[in-house]
Write an enzyme that holds these catalytic residues in place. Structure first.
Site, PDB file in Angstrom:
ATOM      1  NE  ARG A  59      -1.796  -2.343   2.672  1.00  0.00           N
ATOM      2  CZ  ARG A  59      -1.898  -3.607   2.249  1.00  0.00           C
ATOM      3  NH1 ARG A  59      -2.891  -3.957   1.494  1.00  0.00           N
ATOM      4  NH2 ARG A  59      -1.005  -4.519   2.592  1.00  0.00           N
ATOM      5  NE  ARG A  98       7.431   0.784   4.770  1.00  0.00           N
ATOM      6  CZ  ARG A  98       6.199   0.258   4.705  1.00  0.00           C
ATOM      7  NH1 ARG A  98       6.033  -1.002   4.334  1.00  0.00           N
ATOM      8  NH2 ARG A  98       5.144   0.990   4.993  1.00  0.00           N
TER       9      ARG A  98
HETATM   10  C1  NCD Z   1       2.074  -1.195   8.024  1.00  0.00           C
HETATM   11  C2  NCD Z   1       3.581  -0.944   8.080  1.00  0.00           C
HETATM   12  O1  NCD Z   1       4.309  -1.227   7.140  1.00  0.00           O
HETATM   13  O2  NCD Z   1       3.966  -0.421   9.117  1.00  0.00           O
HETATM   14  N1  NCD Z   1       1.532  -1.299   6.761  1.00  0.00           N
HETATM   15  C3  NCD Z   1       1.351  -0.201   5.977  1.00  0.00           C
HETATM   16  O3  NCD Z   1       2.229   0.621   5.806  1.00  0.00           O
HETATM   17  N2  NCD Z   1       0.153  -0.043   5.406  1.00  0.00           N
HETATM   18  C4  NCD Z   1       1.623  -2.221   8.973  1.00  0.00           C
HETATM   19  C5  NCD Z   1       2.233  -3.602   8.964  1.00  0.00           C
HETATM   20  O4  NCD Z   1       3.183  -3.911   8.257  1.00  0.00           O
HETATM   21  O5  NCD Z   1       1.717  -4.418   9.726  1.00  0.00           O
END
Ligand code: NCD
Length: 353
Positions: A88, A140
């Site tokens: 996402r 990330r």
């Molecule tokens: C989350 C994340 O990566 O922190 N997902 C996201 O970004 N939509 C939650 C998860 O990985 O459980």
């Protein structure tokens, strides 16, 4: 400047921590306050900054529904750099950029990924390199503090957006979560019409960066009374530093509750998270707590009729699929909102709101 090798532990300290602190309350209702700013923590947002973001996100939703998008970010390029898995966050940022006429350089930089970190290049150098070709970076990384460290370390010249730094923060997820709460419950920004707002956070509150950011954002933007009710196995409780942060705001009440049917009593939002297998030291430790809570139709039957169920996704087994058709389940709408909120963030940071 700190040099983070992928996989080496690091923490924000000294000047870096105070640099992040100096960004507190800098994203306001003035569009220019967003221009070229990094987005690293929810502590940057003032309540009026949140209003501007939400108004812009609403305009983005109308734009997409009416015309599909526009060309305001033509000739702008986004570097989308993910050292951890993402569906996402990565795809909604990419779609957001494309819908505003920009282009994307996506790098899947995970373990066997495609960057020179496997040759020993530092994270700082990788990002410095990419920003020679691009205008903004979405990053990330599995190490807590790594994204602010790269953004504030003095080497980067272009804005960096934190798409999740380990168990630290996930500010853009919290922003889209807040937008969804506001949208679903029809709240007004200055409003006191829903008092108090009760948000149950369920699951892995220790490792879940989304609940860390959301609890802090709810606390700091509380112009109404907010009840944060934490429901988790004791070993996965909300970290003390998040609770201390939230306790610093008037009007915030924090509660702990182990029994889910009790926790949902009077709740406006049930925010569910998965148990984060990849963050456990041993598989035994994960096995001991996995599946601790499951939201199914029997839980929904005991929940308030206007409560909304949210989840940042991905889900494993903590929400039974039978709940998906319940109108109170809004995690798919929440996911769609992610693109509108990220369109708004990109437009504001790149100076084209
Ligand atoms: C989350 C994340 O990566 O922190 N997902 C996201 O970004 N939509 C939650 C998860 O990985 O459980």
């Amino acid at each position: 400047m700190s040099q983070i090798k992928s996989g080496a532990p690091t923490f924000l300290q000294g000047t870096m921590a105070s640099d992040l602190k100096s960004l507190t309350n800098t994203l306001t209702s003035t569009a220019s306050s967003w221009h070229n700013s990094p987005v690293l923590s929810v502590s940057q947002l003032t309540p009026s900054g949140l209003s501007l973001l939400f108004e812009t996100a609403q305009k983005m939703r109308t734009l997409v529904k009416e015309k599909g998008g526009d060309e305001r970010l033509k000739f702008k390029i986004l570097a989308s750099v993910f050292y951890e898995a993402s569906t996402r966050t990565s795809c909604s940022f990419q779609a957001a950029m494309l819908r505003l006429g920009g282009k994307v350089l996506h790098i899947d930089a995970g373990k066997s990924g495609n960057t020179s970190s496997s040759k020993g290049e530092s994270l700082d150098d990788t990002i410095r390199c990419l920003e020679c070709y691009t205008d903004i970076t979405v990053l990330r990384h599995p190490i807590k503090g790594s994204v602010p460290s790269v953004a504030l370390g003095g080497g980067t010249m272009k804005p960096v957006i934190n798409a999740g730094d380990g168990t630290g923060e996930h500010p853009t997820q919290a922003l889209l979560d807040m937008f969804t709460i506001w949208d679903e419950l029809n709240l007004s920004m200055d409003g006191d019409e829903k008092c108090p707002l009760t948000v149950v956070m369920l699951g892995d509150l220790k490792h879940g960066r989304t609940v860390h950011s959301l609890a802090m954002l709810l606390a700091r933007s509380a112009n109404r009374e907010v009840v944060l009710r934490y429901c988790s196995p004791p070993s996965l409780a909300m970290p003390g530093y998040v609770k201390e942060y939230c306790a610093g705001y008037n009007g915030v009440k924090q509660e702990e509750c182990i029994v889910l049917t009790e926790a949902v009593k009077g709740a406006d939002i049930l925010y569910v998270t998965r148990v984060q297998k990849e963050r456990f030291d041993t598989s035994e430790a994960y096995e001991a707590v996995k599946g601790a809570y499951v939201v199914d139709n029997s839980i929904m039957a005991s929940a308030p009729e206007n409560m909304r169920v949210m989840h940042p996704l991905p889900r494993v087994d903590e929400i039974a699929t039978e709940v998906d058709s319940d109108p109170r389940a809004c995690y798919f709408r929440q996911m769609e909102n992610g693109m509108y909120v990220r369109m708004a963030i990109l437009a504001l940071v790149l100076g084209c709101p």
